[in-house]
Design an enzyme around this catalytic site. Structure first.
Site, PDB file in Angstrom:
ATOM      1  CG  ASN A  65      59.045  13.288  92.037  1.00  0.00           C
ATOM      2  OD1 ASN A  65      59.448  12.317  92.688  1.00  0.00           O
ATOM      3  ND2 ASN A  65      57.795  13.381  91.596  1.00  0.00           N
ATOM      4  NE  ARG A  66      66.370  16.773  96.125  1.00  0.00           N
ATOM      5  CZ  ARG A  66      65.866  16.180  97.227  1.00  0.00           C
ATOM      6  NH1 ARG A  66      64.553  16.093  97.375  1.00  0.00           N
ATOM      7  NH2 ARG A  66      66.658  15.712  98.146  1.00  0.00           N
TER       8      ARG A  66
END
Length: 221
Positions: free
Chosen positions: A199-200
């Site tokens: 999710n970065r």
């Protein structure tokens, strides 16, 4: 020839990184940058990263703009990381005028990168000599043939220069190091470790040199 990519194709390119096998923590960096860097470099080598000692070196040009290129790290010590080049090359001239640089090791296949930022100085002549002795004959000849970063009319002209150098040193077993060729060392003020996460929400830990050692700070991705 592959079809050209449009901006929409680029916008949809992404990798969703999985969780790392070993967590990147503040405690793991408490001993300073070198133990962690050596551990990650070993992982890059074991993971089959092509040229794991390659780093993107950024300098400041005469025009005030940043300039980047990929070079090979050829030395590691408690004081920093070293690379070798022609002192009259573009990067050599940049560093003579503004002796600071940034260098990033990008190990995309294992979702890691490390960035060094700091001051740059020439390594001692004896250290450059020692490294030169390890270079293959062809690399030594190339260093003599190329006036690095200077324009040349064609590949044919460059090949002709190499032929002239080969003839010059045909009977010389130990080709000497050119006086204008040698090493630089980056002594880091900061070293940042980056680990890709889902999710970065990547892990980023920055070490900053202080008078007492290294300050360890976690950064938001």
């Amino acid at each position: 020839m592959a079809p050209a990519r449009n901006s929409d194709d680029l916008a949809h390119m992404r990798v969703d990184y999985s969780g790392p096998a070993v967590e990147l923590t503040e405690d793991a960096c408490a001993a300073g940058w070198r133990p962690m860097f050596e551990s990650w470099l070993a992982a890059a080598i074991e993971g089959g990263v092509s040229e794991p000692n390659a780093m993107v070196l950024a300098t400041i040009g005469d025009d005030g703009l940043p300039a980047t290129r990929t070079v090979l790290c050829k030395g590691l010590s408690d004081t920093g990381i070293a690379f070798y080049t022609n002192y009259e090359s573009g990067k050599g001239r940049h560093l003579a005028a503004r002796p600071v640089a940034s260098a990033t090791f990008v190990w995309a296949s294992i979702a890691r990168q490390v960035t060094f930022r700091g001051d740059v100085s020439r390594v001692p002549e004896a250290v450059s000599d020692e490294y030169w002795e390890q270079r293959p004959r062809g690399a030594r000849l190339g260093a003599w043939a190329s006036e690095q970063s200077n324009p040349i009319g064609s590949r044919t002209e460059l090949d002709a220069k190499l032929s002239q150098v080969e003839e010059r040193f045909a009977k010389v077993d130990d080709i000497p190091r050119p006086l204008g060729w040698g090493g630089f060392e980056i002594t880091p003020r900061t070293v940042e470790f980056w680990q890709g996460r889902t999710n970065r929400l990547h892990d980023r830990i920055r070490l900053t040199r202080t008078t007492d050692g290294w300050d360890v700070t976690r950064l938001q991705p």
